[in-house]
Enzyme design. Structure first.
Site, PDB file in Angstrom:
ATOM      1  N   GLU A 141       0.813  -1.218   0.000  1.00  0.00           N
ATOM      2  CA  GLU A 141       0.000   0.000   0.000  1.00  0.00           C
ATOM      3  C   GLU A 141       0.849   1.271   0.000  1.00  0.00           C
ATOM      4  OE1 GLU A 141      -2.833  -0.450  -0.741  1.00  0.00           O
ATOM      5  OE2 GLU A 141      -3.925  -1.925   0.452  1.00  0.00           O
TER       6      GLU A 141
ATOM      7  N   HIS B 166      -2.987   2.845   8.349  1.00  0.00           N
ATOM      8  CA  HIS B 166      -3.962   2.049   7.600  1.00  0.00           C
ATOM      9  C   HIS B 166      -4.164   0.734   8.332  1.00  0.00           C
ATOM     10  CE1 HIS B 166      -6.067  -0.197   4.580  1.00  0.00           C
ATOM     11  NE2 HIS B 166      -5.056  -1.021   4.402  1.00  0.00           N
TER      12      HIS B 166
ATOM     13  N   HIS C 104      -7.363  -2.689   9.213  1.00  0.00           N
ATOM     14  CA  HIS C 104      -8.622  -3.354   8.880  1.00  0.00           C
ATOM     15  C   HIS C 104      -9.422  -3.646  10.153  1.00  0.00           C
ATOM     16  CE1 HIS C 104      -6.527  -5.204   5.043  1.00  0.00           C
ATOM     17  NE2 HIS C 104      -6.558  -3.875   5.034  1.00  0.00           N
TER      18      HIS C 104
ATOM     19  N   TYR D 205     -20.889  13.659  17.923  1.00  0.00           N
ATOM     20  CA  TYR D 205     -20.144  14.894  17.667  1.00  0.00           C
ATOM     21  C   TYR D 205     -18.666  14.640  17.358  1.00  0.00           C
ATOM     22  CZ  TYR D 205     -18.228  14.837  22.454  1.00  0.00           C
ATOM     23  OH  TYR D 205     -17.564  14.504  23.600  1.00  0.00           O
TER      24      TYR D 205
ATOM     25  N   HIS E  58     -12.489  -3.021   2.185  1.00  0.00           N
ATOM     26  CA  HIS E  58     -11.047  -3.039   2.453  1.00  0.00           C
ATOM     27  C   HIS E  58     -10.755  -2.693   3.921  1.00  0.00           C
ATOM     28  CE1 HIS E  58      -6.798  -1.847   0.788  1.00  0.00           C
ATOM     29  NE2 HIS E  58      -6.730  -2.271   2.041  1.00  0.00           N
TER      30      HIS E  58
ATOM     31  N   TYR F 267      -8.939  21.523  21.422  1.00  0.00           N
ATOM     32  CA  TYR F 267      -9.213  20.204  21.983  1.00  0.00           C
ATOM     33  C   TYR F 267      -8.049  19.244  21.780  1.00  0.00           C
ATOM     34  CZ  TYR F 267     -11.547  15.699  22.755  1.00  0.00           C
ATOM     35  OH  TYR F 267     -11.891  14.451  23.198  1.00  0.00           O
TER      36      TYR F 267
END
Length: 223
Positions: free
Chosen positions: A78, A97, A99, A118, A160, A214
């Site tokens: 990837e 990345h 899964h 939110y 994916h 935040y």
């Protein structure tokens, strides 16, 4: 390799192991990258995280020819969307990345995540988009991911998984964890009569304004 690069490589490995310990990922299906100057440091392909060493982390030029890399192991399959995200989003310093179960379940059904909570606002707007499907590792997938990330710091990937980015590794991982939490909440809300009650655009805009200070969302590392 200087101390800063060595530390960045070690942190990538630490977060890969944490992904699996926490259940955010399984096996070697996830991958993590970090910007280092004009290069990208990226996890190698098909290498168990517990066996990974800093020397195994792949180094790739962000603006070099496609597929150029250095290191003892091949880069993750990837690598392309990691590189293209860092190329096209100069404010991003890291990409995660994975899964995870709930985010991937929604991605399998081609669902974006709407403003059901939110905390969707930490990703930059009133939803987390799900991009269309293309085979892993392809230029087509990279293009679809970039489209879904316009104005956002995370997206789902059809059939994916998910991708999250941040100003640094810790912020990217924080967003990945928050995304899976949001996906789980949305999934369960869909099981109840009537489904989720969504927040309005005005309500999300109010949250976005309040997030200026935040935690991980604030400061110069924000995306």
């Amino acid at each position: 390799m200087n101390d800063i690069e060595a530390g960045l490589r070690r942190r990538i490995i630490e977060l890969c192991r944490e992904m699996n310990r926490s259940g955010l990922n399984q096996g070697t299906s996830g991958n993590i990258s970090a910007r280092f100057g004009d290069r990208m440091l990226l996890t190698p392909s098909a290498t168990p995280y517990d066996a990974m060493t800093p020397e195994m982390i792949v180094s790739m030029p962000l603006d070099g020819p496609d597929g150029e890399w250095s290191g003892p192991l091949k880069p993750s399959t990837e690598w392309r969307f990691h590189r293209d995200i860092l190329r096209n989003k100069p404010e991003a310093g890291a990409v995660v990345h994975a899964h995870p179960t709930f985010a991937t379940t929604l991605a399998i059904t081609r669902r974006s995540i709407p403003a059901c909570h939110y905390m969707v606002a930490i990703f930059g707007g009133n939803d987390v988009r799900c991009c269309d499907y293309a085979r892993y590792g392809t230029p087509e997938l990279s293009e679809l991911v970039l489209q879904a990330l316009q104005g956002r710091s995370a997206c789902l990937m059809a059939n994916h998984g998910m991708v999250a980015l941040g100003g640094d590794l810790d912020q990217a991982m924080w967003r990945a964890v928050e995304l899976e939490t949001l996906a789980r909440q949305y999934y369960y809300s869909l099981q109840l009569d009537g489904g989720p009650v969504l927040l309005s655009e005005a309500q999300i805009a109010d949250v976005l304004r309040s997030f200026a200070g935040y935690g991980h969302q604030s400061g110069k590392t924000g995306v």
